[in-house]
Enzyme design. Structure first.
Site, PDB file in Angstrom:
ATOM      1  N   ASN A  98      -7.744  11.503   0.837  1.00 53.25           N
ATOM      2  CA  ASN A  98      -7.617  10.065   1.024  1.00 53.25           C
ATOM      3  C   ASN A  98      -7.450   9.431  -0.353  1.00 53.25           C
ATOM      4  O   ASN A  98      -8.353   9.513  -1.185  1.00 53.25           O
ATOM      5  CB  ASN A  98      -8.878   9.523   1.711  1.00 53.25           C
ATOM      6  N   CYS A 100       0.823  -1.209   0.000  1.00 53.15           N
ATOM      7  CA  CYS A 100       0.000   0.000   0.000  1.00 53.15           C
ATOM      8  C   CYS A 100       0.853   1.253   0.000  1.00 53.15           C
ATOM      9  O   CYS A 100       0.446   2.301  -0.486  1.00 53.15           O
ATOM     10  CB  CYS A 100      -0.952  -0.013   1.186  1.00 53.15           C
TER      11      CYS A 100
END
Length: 669
Positions: free
Chosen positions: A263, A105
């Site tokens: 985000n 990630c």
């Protein structure tokens, strides 16, 4: 081409611009245009032999051949998965980057953030690639690695299970630029599994060539908000996906510092003060509200800086490199780049906690001459701002060998009229660093920002423990130009004591005379004499002198070209060996009977030799055992060879050093 010739050719190519954005390095010598043309002419799809569609490319442990996670994986090309595959469809967006069954990630977050910077994204992901026009199953991407831009080629065979991509995928199921970029980065690091676990800063740097600095809110400087503002103005990339900063009016009062967060996955947002539906927006100037306030479930939101510091532990800033294709010219940094090595027994001295060896670490001298224009009001004297980054190289590729990141750090010392030579242990025992930056955890890079007064400084990079091998690059980003250099040890011989023994005349034990009935000593006879004597000693360790060392001893002192030693010549040699023994025992501080690689540096100094780090590394490779210990016969052999080299003062020292590198110590670059 020999190793030395290849190294010289490589250095020349770098000077000519190889590795810059305008002249990228072909990773693994694969030429994208040539390979693509070859495939188009032959009518075949590219198959990458350097990163094949097989288990080894997946991983070695968690994703190894016998792991349950890799069972059932089939490598397929995009046209085998969807009817109309696209490289990029309707522009690259963050929704193109969805995490699959791989713990990367950190990489995906950085790639998703690049979709906000079109110039950088088009550099890393060349957009002139397609599954339709001139399709040949081959794609390429560009990554920065330790001072060079690399062009990395992959084929488009991707790991799948049940007809779906196993790793990175796009919400637009027919879009594949993200999955192919992930594959190229896996190839660069050895396997997909090598990408498990990392930091946002590492990915930022490999996509931009920039230098990162990390701030923990518990220890961040008071003016962190201003640092963030300046970074945004300079076009830097920021962690937590900060897009902009504003100070706005709230009921005719300054409400404080607000920050907008993005985000990258776009699935959740802040719901506290200043969020999309918060009451605070009703009490500000309507013009400002219309400009800033936007209600949408898009993953972007405002929050107060105080809340931000409570919710997020770190801010990470990636300052872009001076590369004209990457950096805004109005906010261009100046950069110095050096490459170095920590070599066991030579330049791997460990942290300052190990004073006996710390001084042997590589040393870099910098000179700050011109202070920055925007001096802080509280500064008592003009200062220069710089960001120093120490990065260990190629460690992620070593995960397959169970090697992890080393714990690294560096110290910066202020200098006063020191010469451009390696500073000795005495300097570090009496001078404290003005900066001691030590990473608490093992990460690829240790970097931070400093403000230092004008003057000269010394940077010493180190590993936490001595005798830890590794390669590193040291980068210094500064607002103004600075002078910097690697501090080399010169290869010299300062009137060594060795020549003094040409005048020594001593009586020999009658024991030796029995071997010299014809007044000439052969190499075999010399070997027998020395080994008989040395085996009687209990204070030193030795495997005995070999015949080649004895031949070199004779060669050094044989003035008549007979290949033997006469009585007077042998007397001189014996006195030399006595002096070697005196030095050997002096530097053997723990009375082990051997000297370690760092003690060898002191021994060379005692003998009058000052050698470069590379020559000393060569000596260790040639004479030390696996535990980096040098016994007495090895030490004598080394001294004899050095004296042979320095015995003819007409030979330039540069030639001597080259000879040492290429032939004497068999050191291959």
């Amino acid at each position: 081409m020999s190793a030395v010739a290849f190294k010289l050719a490589r250095e020349k190519a770098i000077l000519d611009g190889l590795g810059s954005s305008g002249n990228t390095v072909k990773y693994l010598n694969q030429d994208f245009e040539a390979l693509k043309k070859q495939c188009l002419l032959s009518g075949t799809l590219f198959k990458d032999e350097k990163f094949p569609a097989c288990p080894s490319s997946l991983g070695y442990k968690e994703l190894g051949p016998y792991s349950s996670k890799t069972q059932g994986i089939i490598w397929k090309r995009p046209q085998e998965l969807v009817p109309n595959p696209q490289f990029i469809e309707r522009g690259a967006t963050r929704t193109d980057i969805c995490q699959g069954a791989l713990g990367d990630c950190w990489l995906l977050a950085a790639v998703a953030s690049l979709t906000l910077n079109e110039a950088i994204l088009e550099w890393v992901v060349p957009h002139d690639q397609s599954f339709q026009k001139d399709y040949a199953g081959i794609f390429h991407f560009k990554f920065w690695q330790y001072g060079e831009w690399l062009d990395v080629i992959v084929d488009d065979r991707l790991p799948t299970k049940n007809g779906q991509l196993v790793f990175l995928y796009s919400k637009e199921r027919n879009e594949f630029w993200g999955a192919l970029l992930e594959k190229a980065y896996a190839k660069l690091n050895g396997s997909y599994e090598a990408l498990i676990g990392g930091t946002l800063t590492e990915a930022f740097e490999d996509c931009t060539g920039g230098i990162c600095e990390s701030y923990n809110h518990n220890s961040a400087p008071p003016k962190l908000y201003q640092i963030i503002q300046k970074a945004l103005q300079a076009g830097s990339l920021l962690g937590c996906f900060i897009a902009m900063c504003r100070i706005i009016q709230y009921n005719d009062y300054i409400c404080g510092e607000l920050i907008r967060i993005r985000n990258p996955w776009g699935e959740c947002e802040w719901t506290g003060a200043w969020s999309d539906n918060a009451l605070e927006w009703k009490y500000i100037n309507p013009k400002q509200r219309n400009t800033l306030h936007r209600q949408a479930i898009d993953g972007e939101f405002w929050m107060s800086f105080s809340d931000f510091k409570k919710q997020f532990t770190n801010v990470e800033i990636c300052n872009l490199s001076p590369d004209p294709l990457i950096c805004n010219q109005a906010h261009k940094w100046n950069m110095k780049l050096f490459h170095g090595t920590w070599q066991s027994g030579s330049t791997a001295g460990g942290s300052p906690d190990y004073p006996a060896t710390y001084w042997t670490n590589p040393q870099f001298k910098i000179k700050l001459e011109e202070p920055d224009d925007d001096q802080e009001a509280s500064a008592c004297e003009p200062c220069c701002m710089m960001i120093v980054g120490l990065m260990q190289k190629n460690r992620r590729r070593q995960k397959i060998k169970a090697e992890d990141w080393l714990k690294i750090g560096y110290c910066i010392y202020q200098l006063e009229n020191q010469a451009d030579v390696n500073l000795s242990r005495e300097f570090f025992s009496t001078n404290k660093p003005v900066v001691h930056f030590d990473r608490e955890v093992c990460l690829r890079e240790a970097s931070s920002r400093f403000h230092l007064p004008q003057g000269e400084y010394l940077i010493v990079p180190y590993t936490s423990q001595p005798f830890q091998d590794g390669h590193f690059c040291l980068r210094i980003f500064s607002v103004k130009q600075i002078k910097a250099q690697y501090v080399f040890s010169t290869t010299t011989c300062h009137k060594p004591w060795l020549s003094c023994f040409l005048l020594c005349v001593c009586l020999l034990d009658l024991y030796f005379s029995s071997f010299m009935q014809d007044c000439e000593l052969t190499a075999n006879e010399l070997q027998t004499i020395l080994n008989r004597v040395i085996t009687k000693r209990t204070d030193i360790k030795s495997d005995g002198f070999n015949i080649n060392t004895c031949r070199e001893m004779i060669s050094l002192l044989d003035n008549h070209g007979t290949g033997t030693l006469g009585l007077v010549e042998f007397k001189i040699l014996w006195m030399k060996i006595q002096k070697y023994l005196e030095i050997y025992k002096k530097v053997d501080t723990n009375y082990s009977g051997t000297i370690d690689a760092h003690e060898m540096r002191n021994a060379l100094k005692e003998a009058g030799f000052t050698l470069s780090n590379k020559i000393q590394q060569s000596i260790i490779i040639r004479y030390a055992c696996s535990k980096l210990a040098i016994d007495f016969d090895g030490f004598v052999a080394c001294m004899i060879r050095l004296e042979c080299l320095f015995s003819n003062v007409k030979i330039p020292l540069s030639v001597i050093e080259s000879y040492c590198k290429m032939f004497l110590f068999y050191y291959i670059y």
